[in-house]
Write a protein that holds these residues in place. Structure first.
Motif, PDB file in Angstrom:
ATOM      1  N   TRP A   1      -4.387  21.181 -34.303  1.00  0.00           N
ATOM      2  CA  TRP A   1      -5.254  22.322 -35.200  1.00  0.00           C
ATOM      3  C   TRP A   1      -4.754  23.647 -34.907  1.00  0.00           C
ATOM      4  CZ3 TRP A   1      -7.707  20.931 -39.464  1.00  0.00           C
ATOM      5  CH2 TRP A   1      -7.998  19.476 -39.563  1.00  0.00           C
ATOM      6  N   LEU A   2      -4.336  24.061 -33.593  1.00  0.00           N
ATOM      7  CA  LEU A   2      -3.770  25.267 -33.381  1.00  0.00           C
ATOM      8  C   LEU A   2      -2.455  25.529 -33.911  1.00  0.00           C
ATOM      9  CD1 LEU A   2      -4.249  27.792 -31.705  1.00  0.00           C
ATOM     10  CD2 LEU A   2      -3.182  26.749 -29.695  1.00  0.00           C
ATOM     11  N   LEU A   3      -1.833  24.319 -33.942  1.00  0.00           N
ATOM     12  CA  LEU A   3      -0.520  24.531 -34.292  1.00  0.00           C
ATOM     13  C   LEU A   3      -0.442  24.542 -35.871  1.00  0.00           C
ATOM     14  CD1 LEU A   3       2.779  24.162 -34.441  1.00  0.00           C
ATOM     15  CD2 LEU A   3       2.494  21.637 -34.604  1.00  0.00           C
ATOM     16  N   ARG A   4      -1.483  24.180 -36.728  1.00  0.00           N
ATOM     17  CA  ARG A   4      -1.574  24.377 -38.215  1.00  0.00           C
ATOM     18  C   ARG A   4      -1.878  25.816 -38.249  1.00  0.00           C
ATOM     19  NH1 ARG A   4      -4.585  18.550 -39.384  1.00  0.00           N
ATOM     20  NH2 ARG A   4      -2.764  17.295 -39.156  1.00  0.00           N
ATOM     21  N   ALA A   5      -2.925  26.308 -37.738  1.00  0.00           N
ATOM     22  CA  ALA A   5      -3.399  27.573 -37.707  1.00  0.00           C
ATOM     23  C   ALA A   5      -2.270  28.628 -37.308  1.00  0.00           C
ATOM     24  CB  ALA A   5      -4.411  28.029 -36.782  1.00  0.00           C
ATOM     25  N   GLY A   6      -1.591  28.238 -36.450  1.00  0.00           N
ATOM     26  CA  GLY A   6      -0.238  29.075 -36.106  1.00  0.00           C
ATOM     27  C   GLY A   6       0.912  29.332 -37.003  1.00  0.00           C
ATOM     28  N   LEU A   7       1.034  28.049 -37.800  1.00  0.00           N
ATOM     29  CA  LEU A   7       1.927  28.061 -38.620  1.00  0.00           C
ATOM     30  C   LEU A   7       1.552  28.858 -40.039  1.00  0.00           C
ATOM     31  CD1 LEU A   7       3.268  24.472 -38.561  1.00  0.00           C
ATOM     32  CD2 LEU A   7       4.321  26.561 -37.697  1.00  0.00           C
TER      33      LEU A   7
END
Length: 471
Positions: A366-372
């Motif tokens: 979820w953090l990766l998706r938010a970061g992207l």
């Protein structure tokens, strides 16, 4: 639909599209220069890798920005010749300086930076990227000075014989109070975009390539970018507050439209949510915060903020019969989308920093998706900010002096404008696909191997060595 409508759509589409590249170029040029300075001072290969890595992304974006920006100036002569005739004496001066000084400065030194990695002395090569970054920011200032004249005309007179606006005080144009606050606000928004890209790419490699030898470099990039985003977010809020007060002073209708404020209030409440009538003439439902709008607009919690209906009556008396009200839903919601998307990017940056506290390695999908999503959020904020700025000025193309409908080229037909609009839109769509593919390809490739690279020794003469293209 007539030629005016299509000309406005064309300029709006090409401008918003071009500005997708501008803030990233402005912000990333400085961040790359900072990374190279860190390498120059420490000798740490991590910073050299990041300099070349993000420098490559900067160059891709810079090239696309140049290509799309050229179209902008052609439109002044093609679709807006009456506007160009009226304001060319003033508008042309800062644009000419931008092209002859700032753009040549940045393009020349970018060339030296690209080809000079193994040719120039390290200090000269470092100076070249800083010169390019300064040129990029100077370009922004001169263009914003020209735009600020449209928002708040200064330093001019109207020639009664020709009916044209003539420049009388060039320093006044360059020191227009709208330009002086719009420039730092735009820079802050640009660093918000650039920092978000640095975070997104670094975070992707940290999570997806956890065992990479360059994980340390990527971890630094995410932290560095996150701090840039947080500082830029604070700068955006600070400069935006000042900009709101200046806007209330020089363009009160724009502030009233941004808040859906139909009647003059003292004190005035900030609208969290306002629903107006279908004809845009009155408020139906509103959720408000008392006193906040008065403070944002005037600096005084009890200050007076003029309403849409009162300003419409005032302008009708001052300028003649007609509607002087912008499209309220566009100004109201674009203002809120600008704020919301910018704040969302800052919130994700805080989350990224928290995920790496005490040496932790982030792993959440979820953090990766938010970061992207981070680079997209400030880009949307910038775009909605400019939509608000330009649409909120309507129906004026030069506030108080020239209506938008009077600036369009009278000799250009609907078919001609529609043809160029369609062609540009298709070309830009193609360029967008190319840009995204190039950025994704080189972002996924990761930092380069610099272990066998040997920067030039400042004490030796390498006059016979050929120029080396670094990318």
């Amino acid at each position: 639909m007539d030629a005016l409508d299509v000309a406005r759509w064309q300029f709006g589409v090409t401008t918003v599209y071009h500005f997708l590249f501008v803030p990233l170029t402005i912000g990333l040029s400085v961040l790359v220069a900072i990374l190279q300075t860190m390498w120059h001072r420490t000798g740490n290969e991590r910073y050299l890798k990041l300099t070349k890595f993000y420098g490559k992304l900067f160059l891709i974006n810079f090239a696309m920005g140049v290509v799309t920006g050229i179209v902008q100036e052609f439109q002044f002569g093609m679709n807006w010749s009456d506007y160009s005739r009226f304001v060319g004496d003033i508008f042309g001066a800062p644009l000419a300086i931008e092209a002859l000084v700032a753009f040549f400065l940045e393009s020349t030194f970018i060339g030296l930076w690209i080809f000079g990695w193994d040719r120039l002395p390290k200090r000269a090569h470092l100076a070249s990227i800083w010169a390019a970054a300064i040129g990029t920011n100077l370009s922004a200032y001169f263009i914003l000075a020209a735009n600020s004249f449209m928002q708040n005309p200064v330093g001019y007179r109207i020639n009664p014989d020709s009916g044209r606006a003539e420049l009388t005080d060039f320093p006044a144009v360059l020191t227009n109070k709208v330009a002086l606050i719009t420039f730092p606000h735009t820079l802050a928004g640009s660093f918000l975009v650039a920092g978000s890209l640095v975070v997104a790419v670094g975070l992707w490699h940290v999570i997806r390539n956890r065992d990479s030898a360059d994980t340390g470099a990527y971890r630094f990039a995410t932290k560095f970018g996150s701090w840039v985003v947080l500082v830029a977010s604070a700068a955006v809020l600070f400069t935006g507050d000042i900009q709101g007060k200046i806007m209330t002073d020089v363009q009160p209708m724009k502030m009233a439209a941004a808040e859906g404020l139909y009647t003059t209030e003292s004190p005035a409440s900030f609208s969290v949510l306002t629903i107006g009538s279908l004809d845009g003439s009155r408020e139906v439902f509103a959720l408000k915060i008392p006193y906040l709008l008065s403070y944002l607009g005037t600096g005084d919690p009890n200050g007076t903020v003029h309403g849409i209906n009162d300003l419409q009556a005032q302008y009708a008396t001052q300028y003649g019969a007609g509607s002087y009200t912008p499209i309220i839903p566009v100004t109201y919601w674009s203002f809120r989308f600008m704020i919301a998307f910018g704040m969302a990017a800052g919130a994700i940056a805080l989350l990224v920093l928290w995920s790496q506290r005490k040496g932790r390695t982030p792993s959440s999908k979820w953090l990766l998706r938010a970061g992207l999503a981070m680079p997209v959020l400030p880009l949307l904020a910038n775009s909605f900010g400019w939509i608000f700025t330009e649409m909120g000025r309507q129906p004026w193309i030069v506030f108080g002096e020239m209506l938008t409908r009077n600036g369009v080229s009278r000799s250009v037909s609907l078919a001609e404008v529609l043809t160029s609009f369609t062609a540009f839109t298709l070309i830009y769509a193609t360029l967008a696909v190319i840009e995204v593919k190039l950025l994704l390809r080189y972002a996924k490739a990761g930092v380069p191997d610099v272990s066998e690279e040997h920067p030039i020794d400042d004490t030796h003469d390498d006059a016979e060595r050929p120029l080396a293209f670094a990318y």
